[in-house]
Write a protein that holds these residues in place. Structure first.
Motif, PDB file in Angstrom:
ATOM      1  N   ILE A  53       0.843  -1.195   0.000  1.00 58.61           N
ATOM      2  CA  ILE A  53       0.000   0.000   0.000  1.00 58.61           C
ATOM      3  C   ILE A  53       0.880   1.248   0.000  1.00 58.61           C
ATOM      4  CG2 ILE A  53      -1.619   1.370   1.387  1.00 58.61           C
ATOM      5  CD1 ILE A  53      -2.873  -1.228   2.323  1.00 58.61           C
ATOM      6  N   GLY A  54       0.502   2.218  -0.831  1.00 58.66           N
ATOM      7  CA  GLY A  54       1.202   3.498  -0.863  1.00 58.66           C
ATOM      8  C   GLY A  54       0.234   4.631  -1.103  1.00 58.66           C
ATOM      9  N   ARG A  55       0.732   5.842  -0.985  1.00 60.29           N
ATOM     10  CA  ARG A  55      -0.090   7.024  -1.206  1.00 60.29           C
ATOM     11  C   ARG A  55      -0.408   7.183  -2.688  1.00 60.29           C
ATOM     12  NH1 ARG A  55      -0.229  11.276   2.311  1.00 60.29           N
ATOM     13  NH2 ARG A  55       1.811  10.716   3.160  1.00 60.29           N
ATOM     14  N   MET A  56      -1.647   7.548  -2.983  1.00 63.16           N
ATOM     15  CA  MET A  56      -2.013   7.855  -4.361  1.00 63.16           C
ATOM     16  C   MET A  56      -1.255   9.087  -4.841  1.00 63.16           C
ATOM     17  SD  MET A  56      -6.118   7.350  -4.819  1.00 63.16           S
ATOM     18  CE  MET A  56      -6.875   5.725  -4.829  1.00 63.16           C
ATOM     19  N   ASP A  57      -0.855   9.098  -6.086  1.00 52.02           N
ATOM     20  CA  ASP A  57      -0.174  10.261  -6.644  1.00 52.02           C
ATOM     21  C   ASP A  57      -1.065  11.492  -6.543  1.00 52.02           C
ATOM     22  OD1 ASP A  57       2.021   8.724  -7.324  1.00 52.02           O
ATOM     23  OD2 ASP A  57       1.253   8.250  -9.327  1.00 52.02           O
ATOM     24  N   ASP A  58      -0.497  12.598  -6.063  1.00 50.47           N
ATOM     25  CA  ASP A  58      -1.197  13.878  -5.974  1.00 50.47           C
ATOM     26  C   ASP A  58      -2.441  13.827  -5.093  1.00 50.47           C
ATOM     27  OD1 ASP A  58       0.650  15.011  -7.784  1.00 50.47           O
ATOM     28  OD2 ASP A  58      -0.501  14.203  -9.471  1.00 50.47           O
ATOM     29  N   ASP A  59      -2.462  12.899  -4.125  1.00 56.80           N
ATOM     30  CA  ASP A  59      -3.602  12.793  -3.212  1.00 56.80           C
ATOM     31  C   ASP A  59      -3.062  12.615  -1.805  1.00 56.80           C
ATOM     32  OD1 ASP A  59      -5.894  12.017  -1.700  1.00 56.80           O
ATOM     33  OD2 ASP A  59      -6.881  11.368  -3.543  1.00 56.80           O
ATOM     34  N   PHE A  60      -3.300  13.602  -0.943  1.00 52.75           N
ATOM     35  CA  PHE A  60      -2.750  13.579   0.407  1.00 52.75           C
ATOM     36  C   PHE A  60      -3.444  12.553   1.293  1.00 52.75           C
ATOM     37  CE2 PHE A  60      -2.659  15.150   4.825  1.00 52.75           C
ATOM     38  CZ  PHE A  60      -1.288  15.175   5.022  1.00 52.75           C
ATOM     39  N   ILE A  61      -4.721  12.267   1.022  1.00 54.66           N
ATOM     40  CA  ILE A  61      -5.523  11.437   1.924  1.00 54.66           C
ATOM     41  C   ILE A  61      -5.547   9.970   1.503  1.00 54.66           C
ATOM     42  CG2 ILE A  61      -7.837  11.041   2.843  1.00 54.66           C
ATOM     43  CD1 ILE A  61      -8.334  14.032   2.624  1.00 54.66           C
ATOM     44  N   ARG A  62      -5.868   9.706   0.263  1.00 58.99           N
ATOM     45  CA  ARG A  62      -6.162   8.337  -0.153  1.00 58.99           C
ATOM     46  C   ARG A  62      -4.901   7.509  -0.413  1.00 58.99           C
ATOM     47  NH1 ARG A  62     -10.273   8.055  -4.889  1.00 58.99           N
ATOM     48  NH2 ARG A  62      -8.898   9.659  -5.776  1.00 58.99           N
ATOM     49  N   ARG A  63      -5.060   6.197  -0.160  1.00 58.69           N
ATOM     50  CA  ARG A  63      -4.015   5.220  -0.442  1.00 58.69           C
ATOM     51  C   ARG A  63      -4.514   4.231  -1.484  1.00 58.69           C
ATOM     52  NH1 ARG A  63      -2.554   8.990   3.238  1.00 58.69           N
ATOM     53  NH2 ARG A  63      -0.693   8.437   4.397  1.00 58.69           N
ATOM     54  N   GLU A  64      -3.578   3.442  -2.016  1.00 56.95           N
ATOM     55  CA  GLU A  64      -3.933   2.428  -2.994  1.00 56.95           C
ATOM     56  C   GLU A  64      -2.905   1.308  -2.962  1.00 56.95           C
ATOM     57  OE1 GLU A  64      -3.788   4.027  -6.921  1.00 56.95           O
ATOM     58  OE2 GLU A  64      -1.737   4.774  -6.715  1.00 56.95           O
ATOM     59  N   VAL A  65      -3.297   0.157  -3.506  1.00 59.10           N
ATOM     60  CA  VAL A  65      -2.342  -0.928  -3.696  1.00 59.10           C
ATOM     61  C   VAL A  65      -1.464  -0.574  -4.882  1.00 59.10           C
ATOM     62  CG1 VAL A  65      -2.083  -3.343  -4.392  1.00 59.10           C
ATOM     63  CG2 VAL A  65      -3.796  -2.713  -2.677  1.00 59.10           C
ATOM     64  N   ARG A  66      -0.141  -0.593  -4.655  1.00 51.55           N
ATOM     65  CA  ARG A  66       0.793  -0.242  -5.726  1.00 51.55           C
ATOM     66  C   ARG A  66       2.122  -0.955  -5.488  1.00 51.55           C
ATOM     67  NH1 ARG A  66       1.066   5.952  -5.980  1.00 51.55           N
ATOM     68  NH2 ARG A  66       2.947   5.523  -7.185  1.00 51.55           N
ATOM     69  N   GLU A  67       2.822  -1.249  -6.561  1.00 56.22           N
ATOM     70  CA  GLU A  67       4.037  -2.052  -6.473  1.00 56.22           C
ATOM     71  C   GLU A  67       5.112  -1.409  -5.610  1.00 56.22           C
ATOM     72  OE1 GLU A  67       5.508  -3.027 -10.308  1.00 56.22           O
ATOM     73  OE2 GLU A  67       3.797  -4.301 -10.850  1.00 56.22           O
ATOM     74  N   ASP A  68       5.171  -0.068  -5.601  1.00 55.08           N
ATOM     75  CA  ASP A  68       6.196   0.609  -4.826  1.00 55.08           C
ATOM     76  C   ASP A  68       5.713   0.971  -3.422  1.00 55.08           C
ATOM     77  OD1 ASP A  68       4.372   2.548  -5.507  1.00 55.08           O
ATOM     78  OD2 ASP A  68       5.846   4.039  -6.140  1.00 55.08           O
ATOM     79  N   GLY A  69       4.575   0.408  -3.002  1.00 58.06           N
ATOM     80  CA  GLY A  69       4.058   0.671  -1.668  1.00 58.06           C
ATOM     81  C   GLY A  69       4.749  -0.155  -0.604  1.00 58.06           C
ATOM     82  N   ARG A  70       4.337   0.059   0.639  1.00 55.64           N
ATOM     83  CA  ARG A  70       4.914  -0.672   1.777  1.00 55.64           C
ATOM     84  C   ARG A  70       4.190  -1.999   1.967  1.00 55.64           C
ATOM     85  NH1 ARG A  70       4.997   3.220   6.858  1.00 55.64           N
ATOM     86  NH2 ARG A  70       6.412   1.596   7.632  1.00 55.64           N
ATOM     87  N   SER A  71       4.932  -3.009   2.336  1.00 58.30           N
ATOM     88  CA  SER A  71       4.374  -4.340   2.556  1.00 58.30           C
ATOM     89  C   SER A  71       3.187  -4.264   3.527  1.00 58.30           C
ATOM     90  CB  SER A  71       5.452  -5.262   3.115  1.00 58.30           C
ATOM     91  OG  SER A  71       4.927  -6.529   3.433  1.00 58.30           O
ATOM     92  N   SER A  72       2.065  -4.894   3.168  1.00 57.92           N
ATOM     93  CA  SER A  72       0.834  -4.797   3.962  1.00 57.92           C
ATOM     94  C   SER A  72       0.091  -6.126   3.924  1.00 57.92           C
ATOM     95  CB  SER A  72      -0.069  -3.687   3.420  1.00 57.92           C
ATOM     96  OG  SER A  72       0.630  -2.464   3.297  1.00 57.92           O
ATOM     97  N   GLN A  73      -0.294  -6.630   5.090  1.00 60.39           N
ATOM     98  CA  GLN A  73      -1.014  -7.912   5.167  1.00 60.39           C
ATOM     99  C   GLN A  73      -2.264  -7.769   6.038  1.00 60.39           C
ATOM    100  OE1 GLN A  73       2.528  -8.065   6.205  1.00 60.39           O
ATOM    101  NE2 GLN A  73       2.964  -8.172   4.019  1.00 60.39           N
ATOM    102  N   THR A  74      -3.381  -8.210   5.490  1.00 61.73           N
ATOM    103  CA  THR A  74      -4.668  -8.186   6.184  1.00 61.73           C
ATOM    104  C   THR A  74      -5.266  -9.587   6.132  1.00 61.73           C
ATOM    105  OG1 THR A  74      -5.066  -5.887   5.507  1.00 61.73           O
ATOM    106  CG2 THR A  74      -6.967  -7.162   6.250  1.00 61.73           C
TER     107      THR A  74
END
Length: 295
Positions: free
Chosen positions: A185-206
């Motif tokens: 998961i990482g921050r959406m480009d040009d969006d301070f609030i929202r996040r998204e699943v992206r290859e350069d995001g931080r490892s995340s497990q739910t």
């Protein structure tokens, strides 16, 4: 606030090392030294370089965290599920901000906890939030009543030994009864609030378990193995099962709930002072229960 430990072995050890083994950090030593605290050995002022003998009692006296004008005091209703000299466990309603910020500076959970402590005549009046929830997420919040308790619980958070579980009602019928969502998961480009699943995001497990299904929704029980911003909401949106009421991540807003259907219902941890395991549950709130009654 005072805490005392007794040395129960013959191993040569200085006061500073002994207290460090009991969770007293370098920062805590500095606060004791410069803000009116003290260290006692057998009831007499001691130095951190003194050597201890078996049977010696070491006491730290923490300086009080006094009232200040930075955090306003509110005497609003507080749903306290548990309280002792070190901790509070509170059931936070949806819509209440946890800490003061732009959305609310006067009547957040922290403001109300401060009012609660004042009513008790407490000397430590700076609440420390251990487990924070988004404004529109309901459920259990753990609050440390002083800085030492906060530091001890922060160690458990870093070690992932605290057990926190959530209920969420998501759109659609989730097919698998149990699964682990492993997606960065990482921050959406040009969006301070929202996040998204992206290859350069931080490892995340739910990890999740299906608890109930309706024709168009699923109740899932969730345990986070990482703590990313909006992690549950982002992961289920990525799978195509956005939380009901979550308009930020594409969830349906026409099902009768006006916030994301997410509730922190379970919390357990080892009390670092008594070493007892404490366990708490908060029932599913009414606005989420209604979503499941429509079968």
């Amino acid at each position: 606030m005072e805490f005392t430990w007794k040395k129960d072995n013959d191993i040569e050890q200085k006061v500073k090392s002994f207290l460090g083994n009991h969770g007293v950090s370098h920062r805590m030593f500095s606060q004791i030294k410069h803000n009116g605290g003290d260290i006692l050995v057998n009831g007499v002022h001691g130095r951190t370089v003194d050597f201890l003998k078996k049977g010696d009692a070491v006491t730290i006296i923490m300086p009080p965290e006094l009232d200040n004008d930075i955090v306003a005091t509110s005497y609003g209703v507080l749903d306290v599920l548990y309280e002792d000299r070190n901790f509070l466990v509170v059931n936070k309603p949806a819509g209440m901000t946890t800490v003061p910020g732009r959305a609310d500076r006067e009547d957040t959970l922290v403001n109300r906890v401060k009012g609660h402590l004042k009513q008790q005549g407490a000397t430590d009046l700076v609440p420390h939030v251990v487990t924070r929830l988004d404004r529109f997420t309901s459920g259990l919040v753990l609050i440390a009543k002083h800085r030492f308790a906060h530091a001890m619980m922060d160690k458990q958070l870093q070690a992932h030994t605290m057990n926190k579980q959530y209920y969420a009602v998501v759109s659609g019928r989730v097919p698998l009864d149990h699964d682990l969502i492993d997606a960065p998961i990482g921050r959406m480009d040009d969006d301070f609030i929202r996040r998204e699943v992206r290859e350069d995001g931080r490892s995340s497990q739910t990890e999740y378990w299906v608890e109930d299904r309706t024709p168009d929704a699923t109740l899932v029980r969730i345990q986070l193995h990482t703590g990313r911003t909006h992690q549950i909401r982002v992961h289920f949106s990525h799978l195509g099962y956005s939380l009901l009421g979550d308009d930020v991540y594409g969830g349906p807003i026409d099902r009768g709930i006006t916030r994301q259907a997410l509730h922190a219902f379970y919390l357990s941890f080892e009390d670092p002072f008594t070493h007892r395991v404490l366990e708490f549950k908060a029932p599913l709130p009414g606005d989420m229960q209604i979503l499941l009654d429509r079968k």
